[in-house]
Design an enzyme around this catalytic site. Sequence first.
Site, short mmCIF file in Angstrom:
data_model
loop_
_atom_site.label_atom_id
_atom_site.label_comp_id
_atom_site.label_asym_id
_atom_site.label_seq_id
_atom_site.Cartn_x
_atom_site.Cartn_y
_atom_site.Cartn_z
N ILE A 16 67.59 -31.30 29.76
CA ILE A 16 68.06 -30.76 28.49
C ILE A 16 69.48 -30.19 28.60
O ILE A 16 70.30 -30.38 27.69
CB ILE A 16 67.09 -29.69 27.92
CG1 ILE A 16 67.49 -29.31 26.49
CG2 ILE A 16 67.01 -28.45 28.80
CD1 ILE A 16 66.46 -28.43 25.77
N SER A 45 63.02 -32.12 35.21
CA SER A 45 62.07 -31.01 34.96
C SER A 45 61.78 -30.84 33.48
O SER A 45 60.67 -30.45 33.10
CB SER A 45 62.66 -29.69 35.46
OG SER A 45 62.78 -29.69 36.83
N GLU A 118 53.20 -16.49 24.01
CA GLU A 118 53.08 -16.59 25.47
C GLU A 118 53.24 -15.20 26.06
O GLU A 118 53.61 -14.24 25.37
CB GLU A 118 54.11 -17.57 26.04
CG GLU A 118 53.74 -19.01 25.69
CD GLU A 118 54.64 -20.04 26.30
OE1 GLU A 118 55.24 -19.79 27.36
OE2 GLU A 118 54.77 -21.13 25.71
N ARG A 367 61.83 -14.47 34.85
CA ARG A 367 62.13 -15.10 33.56
C ARG A 367 60.98 -14.96 32.57
O ARG A 367 59.81 -15.15 32.92
CB ARG A 367 62.43 -16.59 33.77
CG ARG A 367 62.71 -17.35 32.50
CD ARG A 367 63.19 -18.75 32.78
NE ARG A 367 62.18 -19.59 33.35
CZ ARG A 367 61.19 -20.18 32.68
NH1 ARG A 367 61.07 -19.96 31.37
NH2 ARG A 367 60.33 -20.96 33.29
C1 SIN Z 1 54.42 -22.79 30.47
O1 SIN Z 1 54.17 -23.62 29.58
O2 SIN Z 1 53.60 -21.99 30.90
C2 SIN Z 1 55.78 -22.79 31.08
C3 SIN Z 1 56.72 -22.20 30.14
C4 SIN Z 1 57.94 -21.73 30.87
O3 SIN Z 1 58.05 -21.90 32.07
O4 SIN Z 1 58.77 -21.12 30.22
#
Ligand code: SIN
Length: 508
Positions: A16, A45, A118, A367
Amino acid sequence: MTEAESTETLIVGGGIAGCAAALAAVREDAEVTLATKARRPEDASTWWAQGGIAISRDDPAQFKQDIVDASAGTADPEAADVLVENANEAVRDVLVETLSVPFDVADSDGEDFDFGKEAAHEEDRILHVDASTGSYVLERFLSFVDDHPDIQVLDDTAALDLITHEGEVRGAYLESGGEVWPTFAGATVLATGGVGDLYPDSTNPAGSTGDGIAMAALAGADIDDMEFVQFHPTAHVDDSGTLLISEAVRGEGATLRNAYGERFMPAYDDEAELAPRDVVARAVKNEREVSGEVFLDVSDIDFEERFPDLVEQCEQRGIDWESGIPVRPAQHFLCGGVSVDEWGRTSLDRLYAVGECAHTGVHGANRLASTSLLEGLVWGLRAGEDAPGRDPAPMDVPDLDDRDPALPDSFAREKFTRLRRVMGEYVGIERDPDELERALGVLRRLKGEVDAYVRTRTSRSLYELRNASVVALLIARAAAANDESVGTHNLVSDDETTTDDEATVETP
Ligand code: SIN
């Protein structure tokens, strides 16, 4: 010598970040060469990124705060501002309007995106396509660069070394099919991705050997925060390799259980399964050591409905996901890299770095989930806008093409095995200062052996090994020099380490 080439903007890497740099550069009317060692989209990746891409919704300040909190307060606030302030416009302009990425929508008339959640995000702000966001983004980006008349795409083409002159980068030696030639460039943009090949288990594709970081370091560029290697807590590892089980699955409500069936995360952190990634990864490691196994329990969520791609991948591997998916931490992302400013400029003139190989400072020591595609997009676009406008400046350079392109297969295999074992045992989730010193000794000797070959050969696998050994040393050195446990850098004393018998690390 194979004939030298020249280009206005040379981009190394086709994920990307590299594609975004190419897109922005041609918008500046630049002529671009994009060299990638990938042979298929799956080699980048970006293809494997599952969760998605975070954007600001009603509260950009909270987005920034989440980045800083997930990093244990170490993220660079100015870099976080660049990311947050540019996120929505970059996603709207490039991903939605230019590339038409089909992000999942919440309602049947397609008006609202289906924002996912998330870990360590205070609000639902993740744009996604199922849990295969990266592949949808990359497919469209690759079509764009392939079809653009001002972008020359060279696939199966590696950069071996940068060409430098008095603190300035003039391009790179490229290699394809055993031939090596210099490509001179007005500006060179490194977008070479991560370092997964340095570890025994990684969610990165094969070939993630830290090439851009190694080439930049050898050319004298500043490199920062290399000790901050992020491990994803929920990877499934079996004979077919490593399968990432996205954090989005925990975002939907899946829980982590040990071999006794106990849900353990609430005892580790108030945010339980949605604690920052470094916290969850350490807890999973610990529970596996104590109880033998950790499972991701998806029985309380509609796994089939929300994650059909993951269900398919589990079933292809024979994973009985209804009984819980066996998971463990695996290397996932490098927060450090080649130091860059808000335009992706490195400390060397005419050299840029973007995406995972760059250190923007935005991630600090850990991160926040779903910010890596975003960082690659935002900094890729900014570097692509800034880099063009300089003429290439060809110069006399040594001919690498008369060196032997071959290398016995066993040489790289044996050295990589040793390197991964050292990194996995001594420079992984937990680090003991004495063991870091031991790792440094092994890695220095290994690099010496590899360097002796690099002087006479140009095999791509040899250069990948050279790059991996340079980057492994940078990581181990930075880890040994940092005596503070923070984020992904977790120091333990001798009696706390859970590594296998030291004797298993072979020393030459
Ligand atoms: C994930 O889908 O758990 C990875 C997302 C990320 O590494 O930001």
